[in-house]
Design a protein around this motif. Structure first.
Motif: not given
Length: 253
Positions: A73-75, A79-82, A87-90, A148-149
């Motif tokens: 998901x991080x990769x 593009x995932x539209x989160x 902040x979400x990636x962290x 998140x999704x």
């Protein structure tokens, strides 16, 4: 038995258990030959240890697959539209790091333990508590990812990223199914037998849907992978897997 902090219980779960060596098994067989009355009891205990080992391995596999899913998901990135991706990636990075660190095998600690210690631990209350808490924590991780999704819509989602995420969801479904099967074979844990049966049914339904996606023609898959239905489908499956895991130890009212 001396109480250990949860961190050590987690490490023990991640490290797995050592079954007796061939030489030790031979010594045990010789001892059993000298004490016929003990043979049946000891054989039953050995079986229990092997089943417990399967449960520990299954939990470890689920943890590894949750970490891999988070990594995919991080990769995929924005593009995932989160929303609030940075902040979400962290947050995802912290979860991934924690899961990865927990999977490291503390071989030095393990080497200092005797077979008698392992047998006592796997039959004791700490084993039950450790497995239950690990499954609950993994379910919580999946809940956070599903949140998140929720409502996310792919923005320039790359097909190759979609394929990786889909594969990770499929692998996680299989790992959770292996855990359910290991718990069905276990004895002495607090798993709810009826919930295990229902969990297996829900996993079977999900597997059929995932297989249907895997069998899509190339053109159909390409459209689905970059379309508006991909993210909601992933979110639904992750949420379902979290609910299934959380239900395994729920007792009937």
């Amino acid at each position: 038995m001396t109480k250990k902090p949860l961190a050590l219980v987690t490490a023990l779960l991640a490290a797995g258990l050592s079954l007796p060596s061939v030489a030790q098994q031979q010594n045990t067989q010789q001892s059993q030959a000298q004490q016929p009355g003990m043979q049946t009891q000891q054989q039953g205990a050995g079986s229990s240890i092997r089943v417990g080992h399967d449960v520990v391995d299954a939990v470890d596999d689920v943890r590894e697959n949750v970490a891999d899913l988070i990594g995919s998901l991080r990769q995929s990135g924005p593009g995932m539209g989160v929303s609030n991706w940075k902040q979400s990636d962290s947050q995802l990075a912290k979860m991934e790091q924690q899961l990865t660190q927990q999977m490291e095998h503390k071989l030095d600690e393990k080497a200092e333990r005797t077979d008698d210690y392992w047998k006592a631990w796997i039959r004791g209350e700490e084993y039950k508590v450790g497995v239950t808490k690990q499954v609950s924590e993994l379910a919580s991780n999946l809940d956070e990812v599903a949140k998140m999704l929720s409502g996310a819509k792919g923005q320039k989602m790359q097909e190759i990223d979609s394929a990786d995420v889909a594969n990770q969801v499929d692998d996680l479904q299989e790992a959770v199914e292996d855990l359910v099967q290991a718990l069905q074979d276990s004895d002495g844990l607090n798993a709810n037998k009826q919930q295990l049966q229902q969990a297996q049914q829900r996993l079977d339904t999900m597997e059929k849907e995932l297989d249907r996606q895997a069998d899509m023609a190339e053109e159909e898959w390409s459209t689905y992978a970059v379309g508006d239905q991909f993210n909601p489908g992933v979110q639904k499956n992750i949420s379902e897997l979290a609910q299934i895991m959380r239900s395994l130890f729920q007792q009937d009212a």
